[in-house]
Write a protein that holds these residues in place. Structure first.
Motif, PDB file in Angstrom:
ATOM      1  N   CYS A 102      55.175  39.323  47.358  1.00  0.00           N
ATOM      2  CA  CYS A 102      54.175  38.325  47.753  1.00  0.00           C
ATOM      3  C   CYS A 102      53.232  38.810  48.841  1.00  0.00           C
ATOM      4  N   VAL A 104      50.754  40.623  48.604  1.00  0.00           N
ATOM      5  CA  VAL A 104      49.381  40.688  48.116  1.00  0.00           C
ATOM      6  C   VAL A 104      48.682  39.334  48.149  1.00  0.00           C
ATOM      7  N   LEU A 108      44.316  37.871  47.955  1.00  0.00           N
ATOM      8  CA  LEU A 108      43.714  37.299  46.747  1.00  0.00           C
ATOM      9  C   LEU A 108      43.011  35.981  47.018  1.00  0.00           C
ATOM     10  N   ALA A 177      42.349  42.990  49.177  1.00  0.00           N
ATOM     11  CA  ALA A 177      43.210  42.801  48.007  1.00  0.00           C
ATOM     12  C   ALA A 177      43.821  44.119  47.543  1.00  0.00           C
ATOM     13  N   VAL A 178      43.010  45.170  47.481  1.00  0.00           N
ATOM     14  CA  VAL A 178      43.523  46.471  47.044  1.00  0.00           C
ATOM     15  C   VAL A 178      44.566  46.990  48.020  1.00  0.00           C
ATOM     16  N   HIS A 179      44.275  46.868  49.305  1.00  0.00           N
ATOM     17  CA  HIS A 179      45.206  47.356  50.322  1.00  0.00           C
ATOM     18  C   HIS A 179      46.535  46.616  50.259  1.00  0.00           C
ATOM     19  N   LEU A 180      46.496  45.282  50.232  1.00  0.00           N
ATOM     20  CA  LEU A 180      47.748  44.515  50.223  1.00  0.00           C
ATOM     21  C   LEU A 180      48.498  44.669  48.901  1.00  0.00           C
ATOM     22  N   ALA A 181      47.783  44.931  47.807  1.00  0.00           N
ATOM     23  CA  ALA A 181      48.468  45.232  46.546  1.00  0.00           C
ATOM     24  C   ALA A 181      49.246  46.541  46.661  1.00  0.00           C
ATOM     25  N   ALA A 182      48.648  47.529  47.347  1.00  0.00           N
ATOM     26  CA  ALA A 182      49.356  48.791  47.559  1.00  0.00           C
ATOM     27  C   ALA A 182      50.572  48.588  48.454  1.00  0.00           C
ATOM     28  N   ALA A 184      52.345  45.847  48.586  1.00  0.00           N
ATOM     29  CA  ALA A 184      53.355  45.190  47.749  1.00  0.00           C
ATOM     30  C   ALA A 184      54.073  46.193  46.851  1.00  0.00           C
ATOM     31  N   LEU A 185      53.337  47.078  46.225  1.00  0.00           N
ATOM     32  CA  LEU A 185      53.956  48.077  45.350  1.00  0.00           C
ATOM     33  C   LEU A 185      54.869  49.010  46.142  1.00  0.00           C
TER      34      LEU A 185
END
Length: 704
Positions: A102, A104, A108, A177-182, A184-185
């Motif tokens: 979560c 990310v 969003l 968004a891109v940073h927090l997605a990274a 999360a992964l």
């Protein structure tokens, strides 16, 4: 319909995970703390960007951060229940995976309403992982018998530092968004390794598969103490939350820092906190808890005032560092104490109160910033640090006391040795009812009791198995237990303190000298230490003794693990109404710290009818006076008692008092002697086995 939570038993009925080794488990718990800090630090570094992307002003951002706080607080108590039902390791694995997935969500959000929902979910999982991580950390610490929670919180700070630094770099290169997605992964990849180890933690920390009722019942938690401990943690966590969410904004808007330098403010705060937590254990030993915590709060207050009153960016950054150094060890020490006193539910309660400051601080700062300006709002961090210093004075390690036992029907008034209360229970018919009750003996555990003709532990002595014939053996009239090293794994704390004192005096205590101090009085132990170091400090022994006792008090607060089989043996004796006494060389103020934790496992009746401490007797072990005094207070003949000891001094005292002695060595080898039965562990020992110890004395005395 109330939510039905699965129990540990139902979870384990399938295919339970394999137990994790102690080293792998400690690593996994540290990784979980680090991941928690990394995720939160990544979010903190992007708060200004999220604010800009959603069009949130100070008040709207404060409202969104309030949603994060509410989500966290709502989930903390639920997580405490889940830890009790599912096990701390399994709950920690679920929470760590959830907070990673979560991370990310805030990136969003396209507006303030969406940001509020995202932070509500993210905050709930943040609260869950904090309670679960602290709960499993407290258990790992208790199993290790040494303070580990400051070290684990150092991993959290290091993770926050890494997340903030990478977040600052990402803010100049990519969108939120891109940073927090990274992020999360990355978190999910880390949890793919850590989660199986954490799930195996429950088999290590609770290998018996104990039912829910084995933990401290909620109704008997020392709630007031837990709330105060939470207040101490919360007052300092207020500063952490304020700087994490508003520090970068203050540096940007009021000191015109670049995004990278603004992120460096939180990074400096986190790095200082991480370093101070790495040094937390040695600092407590060197300064004592009171000086460390009160002094740290004062340093934090000075740093906060410096950061918000200066117009110089470097000075403000230095102020952030001072706040991190000062606040570093307050939260972990407070939560460790809460876990020792209340188990997972105690951690949940104190963490909930504590994180009210961490998570409630940012929205309060937002409200104050809207009306008085951000520098004035951040100045309240200094005020909160002062509150923590005041509360610390009420919960300093040596002042924590065992709660007074409630009066119950059938209990006489407490017997007193000197001015110290000693609870003497005689339920169901007055003082004589228990003393004259004889119970049918049971067979002893096979292969456990031995008495040797020569040699010592570790030297493969020639042994002869005692034929117990427990059915004909007399039940002991009372069982008298030593404490440190016999019932609980606390003897090593005295060694830690003595080694630290030797280094403080400029030397190094040798291992043979340390072994010679086991089970002796403080004055004797210090005499051994002085002789080993070649020092003439007999005139200062009382000051050194006070320092050692204060150090041990801090270590005891970190957790008191039972020795294998000790709790089960005591439970059987209490169920069989066999009188028990604790007879220890430890002074009362330290013994009470241990008893406060042991009594959590005996909610219906105290584990001992009587406690006799080293400062309540005319002479200490190896003199027989302590055991004779305990037997007299119970109204029994020492010859009808079994003494359970781990040290040579204690064995000598028990035999000289006329009792049969069961030796269960821990740090010091024991040599066979007439009247002494040796056993490697208390595991599997029952009432019949103790009857066999009593019966074995007669043939031993005849051979002698």
């Amino acid at each position: 319909m109330p939510l039905a939570l699965p129990t540990r038993a139902s979870v384990r009925s399938g295919s339970p995970p394999a137990p994790s080794s102690a080293a792998r488990l400690l690593t996994a718990v540290a990784v979980l703390f680090g991941l928690d800090g990394f995720v939160f630090g990544s979010w903190a570094a992007r708060v200004p960007d999220v604010s800009a992307a959603t069009g949130a002003g100070s008040a709207a951002l404060g409202l969104a951060l309030l949603c994060l706080s509410l989500g966290a607080l709502a989930c903390m108590q639920v997580t405490g229940r889940l830890c009790t039902r599912l096990g701390t390791g399994r709950t920690a694995a679920l929470a760590g995976t959830g907070v990673s997935a979560c991370a990310v969500l805030p990136g969003l959000a396209s507006g303030v309403p969406a940001l509020c929902v995202a932070l509500l979910v993210f905050g709930g999982l943040t609260g869950a992982v904090n309670v679960a991580a602290n709960s499993v950390g407290v258990q790992v610490q208790a199993r290790a018998g040494r303070p580990l929670l400051p070290l684990l919180h150092a991993a959290f700070s290091a993770g926050g530092l890494l997340g903030a630094l990478l977040g600052g770099l990402a803010s100049a290169a990519t969108g939120v968004a891109v940073h927090l997605a990274a992020v999360a992964l990355t978190g999910l990849a880390v949890m793919a390794w850590a989660a199986p180890v954490l799930r195996g933690a429950d088999a290590v920390l609770d290998p018996t598969g104990a039912a829910d009722g084995d933990g401290p019942p909620a109704g008997r938690r020392p709630t007031a103490v837990l709330v105060v401990l939470g207040g101490v943690a919360g007052a300092t966590a207020y500063g952490e939350g304020a700087l994490s969410d508003w520090g970068a904004l203050h540096l940007r808007e009021h000191l015109h820092a670049t995004p990278l330098l603004a992120a460096a403010g939180y990074a400096g705060f986190s790095s200082a906190m991480a370093l101070a937590r790495l040094a937390g254990g040695p600092l407590v030993l060197a300064l004592g808890e009171r000086r460390l915590l009160a002094g740290g709060a004062a340093v934090a207050a000075a740093g906060a005032l410096t950061a918000v009153t200066t117009s110089s960016l470097p000075v403000a950054l230095a102020g952030f560092v001072l706040v991190g150094l000062g606040l570093a060890n307050v939260f972990p020490l407070a939560i460790a104490r809460a876990g020792a006193l209340g188990g997972p539910s105690g951690v949940a309660l104190s963490t909930t109160v504590g994180y009210t400051g961490l998570l409630g601080g940012p929205p309060v700062i937002g409200f104050l910033a809207e009306h008085a300006g951000l520098p004035a709002a951040l100045g309240t961090v200094a005020l909160a640090a002062g509150v923590a210093a005041v509360l610390v004075l009420g919960v300093e390690g040596s002042s924590v006391r065992r709660p007074v036992l409630p009066r119950r029907p059938g209990w006489p008034a407490p017997v007193r040795f000197g001015l110290r209360p000693v609870a003497v229970a005689a339920p169901g018919g007055g003082p004589g009812a228990r003393r004259h009750r004889r119970l049918p003996a049971r067979p002893a555990a096979a292969g456990g009791l031995v008495t040797g003709s020569r040699g010592g532990l570790g030297h493969a002595p020639t042994v002869e198995v005692v034929e117990t014939r427990a059915a004909q053996a007399a039940t002991p009239r009372a069982v008298l237990f030593d404490m440190d090293g016999t019932l609980v794994k606390t003897e090593q704390h005295w060694g830690t303190a003595l080694f630290a004192l030797a280094r403080r005096l400029g030397g190094e205590l040798s291992r043979p000298a340390r072994e010679a101090t086991v089970g002796t009085s403080m004055r004797t132990a210090l005499g051994v230490l002085y002789a080993d170091l070649g020092l003439d400090r007999q005139s200062a022994w009382q000051d050194d003794a006070a320092w050692v006792e204060d150090t041990v008090a801090e270590l005891l607060a970190a957790g008191v693990p039972w020795r294998p089989g000790a709790r089960e043996l005591l439970a059987e004796l209490r169920a069989a109404a066999v009188p028990t006494a604790l007879v220890t060389t430890t002074p009362r103020r330290l013994a009470d710290l241990v008893l406060a934790q042991l009594e959590r496992d005996f909610p219906d009746v105290p584990p001992f009818d009587l406690t006799v401490c080293g400062d309540e007797v005319p002479a200490r072990k190896p003199d027989p006076a302590p055991y004779r005094q305990a037997a007299a207070a119970l109204g029994v003949d020492p010859a009808d008692c079994v003494v359970v000891e781990d040290s040579a001094a204690g064995v000598t005292a028990g035999l000289a008092a006329g009792a049969a002695v069961l030796g269960v060595p821990s740090l010091q080898p024991l040599s066979p002697a007439p009247g002494l039965v040796l056993r490697n562990t208390l595991t599997g020992l029952g009432l019949g086995g103790l009857a066999a110890v009593l019966a074995a004395r007669a043939p031993a005395a005849a051979r002698a």
